[in-house]
Design a protein around this motif. Structure first.
Motif, PDB file in Angstrom:
ATOM      1  N   MET A  23       0.858  -1.191   0.000  1.00 15.37           N
ATOM      2  CA  MET A  23       0.000   0.000   0.000  1.00 15.37           C
ATOM      3  C   MET A  23       0.896   1.243   0.000  1.00 15.37           C
ATOM      4  N   PHE A  24       0.798   2.035  -1.047  1.00 17.30           N
ATOM      5  CA  PHE A  24       1.616   3.235  -1.137  1.00 17.30           C
ATOM      6  C   PHE A  24       1.016   4.352  -0.293  1.00 17.30           C
ATOM      7  N   SER A  25       1.901   5.218   0.193  1.00 10.34           N
ATOM      8  CA  SER A  25       1.479   6.420   0.896  1.00 10.34           C
ATOM      9  C   SER A  25       1.561   7.594  -0.072  1.00 10.34           C
ATOM     10  N   SER A  26       0.459   8.252  -0.291  1.00 10.33           N
ATOM     11  CA  SER A  26       0.437   9.390  -1.220  1.00 10.33           C
ATOM     12  C   SER A  26       1.370  10.496  -0.750  1.00 10.33           C
ATOM     13  N   ILE A  27       1.308  10.811   0.530  1.00 16.07           N
ATOM     14  CA  ILE A  27       2.106  11.928   1.027  1.00 16.07           C
ATOM     15  C   ILE A  27       3.587  11.583   0.993  1.00 16.07           C
ATOM     16  N   ASP A  28       3.937  10.326   1.292  1.00 16.06           N
ATOM     17  CA  ASP A  28       5.347   9.926   1.225  1.00 16.06           C
ATOM     18  C   ASP A  28       5.878  10.027  -0.198  1.00 16.06           C
ATOM     19  N   THR A  29       5.082   9.524  -1.133  1.00 15.77           N
ATOM     20  CA  THR A  29       5.508   9.534  -2.533  1.00 15.77           C
ATOM     21  C   THR A  29       5.648  10.962  -3.054  1.00 15.77           C
ATOM     22  N   VAL A  30       4.678  11.813  -2.747  1.00 14.38           N
ATOM     23  CA  VAL A  30       4.742  13.206  -3.198  1.00 14.38           C
ATOM     24  C   VAL A  30       5.942  13.912  -2.566  1.00 14.38           C
ATOM     25  N   TRP A  31       6.201  13.638  -1.292  1.00 12.49           N
ATOM     26  CA  TRP A  31       7.327  14.266  -0.614  1.00 12.49           C
ATOM     27  C   TRP A  31       8.661  13.886  -1.276  1.00 12.49           C
ATOM     28  N   VAL A  32       8.804  12.606  -1.605  1.00 16.01           N
ATOM     29  CA  VAL A  32      10.040  12.146  -2.243  1.00 16.01           C
ATOM     30  C   VAL A  32      10.161  12.723  -3.656  1.00 16.01           C
ATOM     31  N   LEU A  33       9.055  12.791  -4.380  1.00 22.27           N
ATOM     32  CA  LEU A  33       9.084  13.374  -5.727  1.00 22.27           C
ATOM     33  C   LEU A  33       9.419  14.860  -5.676  1.00 22.27           C
ATOM     34  N   LEU A  34       8.887  15.557  -4.686  1.00 22.49           N
ATOM     35  CA  LEU A  34       9.224  16.968  -4.524  1.00 22.49           C
ATOM     36  C   LEU A  34      10.717  17.123  -4.236  1.00 22.49           C
ATOM     37  N   GLY A  35      11.235  16.254  -3.367  1.00 20.00           N
ATOM     38  CA  GLY A  35      12.663  16.279  -3.091  1.00 20.00           C
ATOM     39  C   GLY A  35      13.481  16.031  -4.344  1.00 20.00           C
ATOM     40  N   ALA A  36      13.046  15.091  -5.182  1.00 22.96           N
ATOM     41  CA  ALA A  36      13.756  14.794  -6.430  1.00 22.96           C
ATOM     42  C   ALA A  36      13.774  16.002  -7.354  1.00 22.96           C
ATOM     43  N   ILE A  37      12.666  16.701  -7.430  1.00 22.04           N
ATOM     44  CA  ILE A  37      12.587  17.888  -8.288  1.00 22.04           C
ATOM     45  C   ILE A  37      13.561  18.966  -7.799  1.00 22.04           C
ATOM     46  N   LEU A  38      13.624  19.162  -6.484  1.00 18.58           N
ATOM     47  CA  LEU A  38      14.531  20.168  -5.934  1.00 18.58           C
ATOM     48  C   LEU A  38      15.998  19.766  -6.152  1.00 18.58           C
ATOM     49  N   VAL A  39      16.297  18.493  -5.969  1.00 23.91           N
ATOM     50  CA  VAL A  39      17.680  18.046  -6.165  1.00 23.91           C
ATOM     51  C   VAL A  39      18.073  18.164  -7.634  1.00 23.91           C
ATOM     52  N   PHE A  40      17.144  17.903  -8.539  1.00 27.00           N
ATOM     53  CA  PHE A  40      17.436  18.119  -9.961  1.00 27.00           C
ATOM     54  C   PHE A  40      17.818  19.577 -10.211  1.00 27.00           C
TER      55      PHE A  40
END
Length: 578
Positions: free
Chosen positions: A1-18
């Motif tokens: 079961m995925f966590s929406s908030i966890d996934t969005v948080w990690v994706l946001l982090g990826a965008i910032l690191v890019f």
């Protein structure tokens, strides 16, 4: 079961690191010379694009695949396995991809201005596919260092020190830039062309670092995660701010003035140092790590540049290598849970030290092999002529990265102002109290018996506005201004750049030219001296030449008449044309 908030948080982090790629590109471009700006930008682009594909094809599996003996992950070509947690596999993959790209791009700045583009592409492929993933597996992929309890939360060692050590090996094998060191070993500073770009890059990196460290929680669910996210981001900012302040003070004391480029490096050094333990230390610990990292940075960069004679144009070795190592070791001292100062003894400190040394040895040895092979087969360094002319033109057929935004050569600029004074007003404006004057006017004679003289002034560019103003007051409304570079008989003032003495032999000046007849030459000379004179070397020079004739092409007028500006007639011409 995925966590929406966890996934969005990690994706946001990826965008910032890019977005950090843009920051690195700006820092490296600003801290190097304009003739290599396009090459720097290209390398920062290509190491990301090559690294993204290589990490997907092979690197991710080596780093996060099923552990084999604590040394390497099982190959998982094209990431076909399931790495789901509360985060979907591809969210985790892109987050780790941008981390890999960060390690790779660090090297670009340290080897700038003399590395073959083709060689850099091969390096980017190898570090992204093999070098970084293997040591990353030891730390984050369930490898032997993680089993020992080595703590590197977001990559002071796993990312930054790997990039810093690779930079040191590459810069050493590559050799210094032309003119960096004199035959007697004297260090010659080579300033970057735009501290403005460098500062922009630092602000971008600082902003994106909140995603780099904050996103490494990999979770935003529950109170514990929220507390961790908050403390991580706060500690990150506090350490960076402290390191910046302390670096400024150190350079102010050592160099007599606060060094801008070193202070910018100080911010990055603080960010790198806190990355390992931002989740494990208190704000006091983050503050102390920031202070220590500033000393490590300044004295480390000076040691590398002046003692080891390794030419690192942007300070990447000091920022990422030394501060990454220092921050990782300091985590063993300041960590609230198990740190030396919190009753944990030397156990964690020794583990951290052992991990740093192990990763440094792996990176140093492997990158020595890689760079040596590249040098043997295709060459690592551009030719003498290519380096002298600039990598933009020779590697990319790019005449300039700035086109119309800066002159390519000594390009003339004309400053024409409307008539504001008659020759009769020259007498009152011509004298300059307190300025030595012993000039006797001379010149050629044109029509109506008027003498004509060309006056050529070499002056500091900062004086141009004051010079135009005083010349305008005495009736000199036509000037030709040309940027020039040269040197005189007097030795220039010694300045400091990043701790190295910067004794210029070539100075940037302006050549201001005008031809006068109605206004006496002495009046012009005295007016110029009133602006330029300080009594110190570098005030400039004035040359006076006879002019045989002047011809105005539009009217056919010659001599004295050709030098006069008839405002009323000009207005009539404009009206008639309209």
């Amino acid at each position: 079961m995925f966590s929406s908030i966890d996934t969005v948080w990690v994706l946001l982090g990826a965008i910032l690191v890019f977005f950090m790629q843009a920051g690195f590109a700006m820092v490296e471009t600003g801290f190097t010379r304009a003739k290599n700006a396009g090459n720097i930008i290209m390398k920062n682009l290509i190491d990301f694009t090559i690294g993204s594909v290589a990490f997907w094809v092979i690197g991710f599996g080596i780093m996060f695949g099923t552990d084999i003996g604590g040394v390497i992950g099982r190959f998982d070509f094209f990431v076909r396995g399931n790495y789901d947690t509360t985060i979907q596999t591809y969210a985790f993959l892109i987050f780790q991809t941008v981390f890999c790209a960060t390690a790779a791009t660090i090297v670009s700045g340290g080897m700038a201005e003399r590395t073959k583009f083709s060689a850099y592409c091969i390096y980017s492929l190898i570090i992204s596919a093999v070098i970084y993933p293997i040591s990353g597996h030891w730390i984050w992929g369930g490898g032997w260092l993680s089993e020992l309890g080595f703590h590197d939360f977001a990559g002071s060692t796993a990312v930054h020190m790997v990039g810093g050590v690779a930079t040191m090996v590459g810069a050493f094998l590559l050799g210094p830039r032309m003119g960096k060191y004199s035959p007697d070993g004297k260090v010659n500073a080579i300033p970057g062309h735009s501290l403005t770009l460098g500062a922009l890059g630092v602000f971008i990196l600082w902003f994106a670092w909140f995603g780099f460290n904050g996103g490494s929680t990999l979770s935003a669910t529950g109170d514990d995660s929220l507390v961790s996210m908050s403390s991580v981001i706060f500690n990150t900012n506090l350490a960076a701010a402290t390191a910046t302040n302390v670096t400024m003070l150190i350079t102010w004391i050592r160099y007599g003035k606060p060094d801008v480029s070193m202070t910018l490096n100080g911010a990055l050094g603080g960010l790198v140092a806190i990355t390992a333990g931002c989740d494990a230390v208190s704000p006091i610990g983050a503050f102390l790590i920031g202070i220590i990292s500033a000393f490590v940075l300044v004295f480390g960069i000076e040691f590398i540049d002046q003692k080891l004679k390794i030419d690192d144009p942007v300070g990447a070795i000091g920022v990422h290598g030394l501060c990454g190592a220092a921050g990782t070791i300091l985590t063993g001292i300041f960590a609230i849970d198990g740190g030396l100062l919190y009753g944990g003894g030397m156990g964690m400190v020794l583990t951290q030290l052992f991990g740093v040394v192990s990763v440094a040895l792996w990176t140093g040895i492997s990158m020595t092999v890689v760079f040596s092979l590249i040098r043997s087969f295709i060459g690592l360094r551009v030719s003498h002529d290519e380096e002298q002319e600039g990598l933009d033109i020779r590697e990319h057929a790019l005449k300039s990265s700035y086109a119309d935004f800066m002159p390519l050569t000594a390009e003339s600029f004309n400053f024409i102002k409307s008539r504001t004074a008659e020759a009769g007003s020259a007498e009152s404006a011509g004298s300059s109290a307190g300025v030595p004057s012993a000039y006797s006017a001379a010149g050629g004679e044109g029509s109506q018996g008027h003498k004509m003289s060309k006056i050529e002034i070499f002056a500091n560019p900062k004086k141009i506005d004051s010079l135009k103003e005083v010349l305008n007051k005495i009736g000199i409304t036509g000037l030709t201004v040309t940027p020039v570079t040269g040197c005189g008989a007097q030795k220039s003032k010694v300045e400091f750049y990043r701790g190295a003495r910067m004794e210029k032999t070539m100075q940037d000046n302006l050549r201001i030219e005008t031809v006068v007849s109605k206004v006496p030459v002495k009046t012009v000379v005295d007016a110029v001296k009133s602006v330029l004179y300080t009594g110190s070397p570098g005030d400039g020079k004035i040359f006076v030449y006879d002019v045989e004739n002047v011809i105005r092409i539009s009217t056919g007028e010659e001599g004295f008449d050709a030098l006069q500006y008839d405002y009323d007639r000009q207005q009539e011409g404009v009206a008639t044309t309209a």
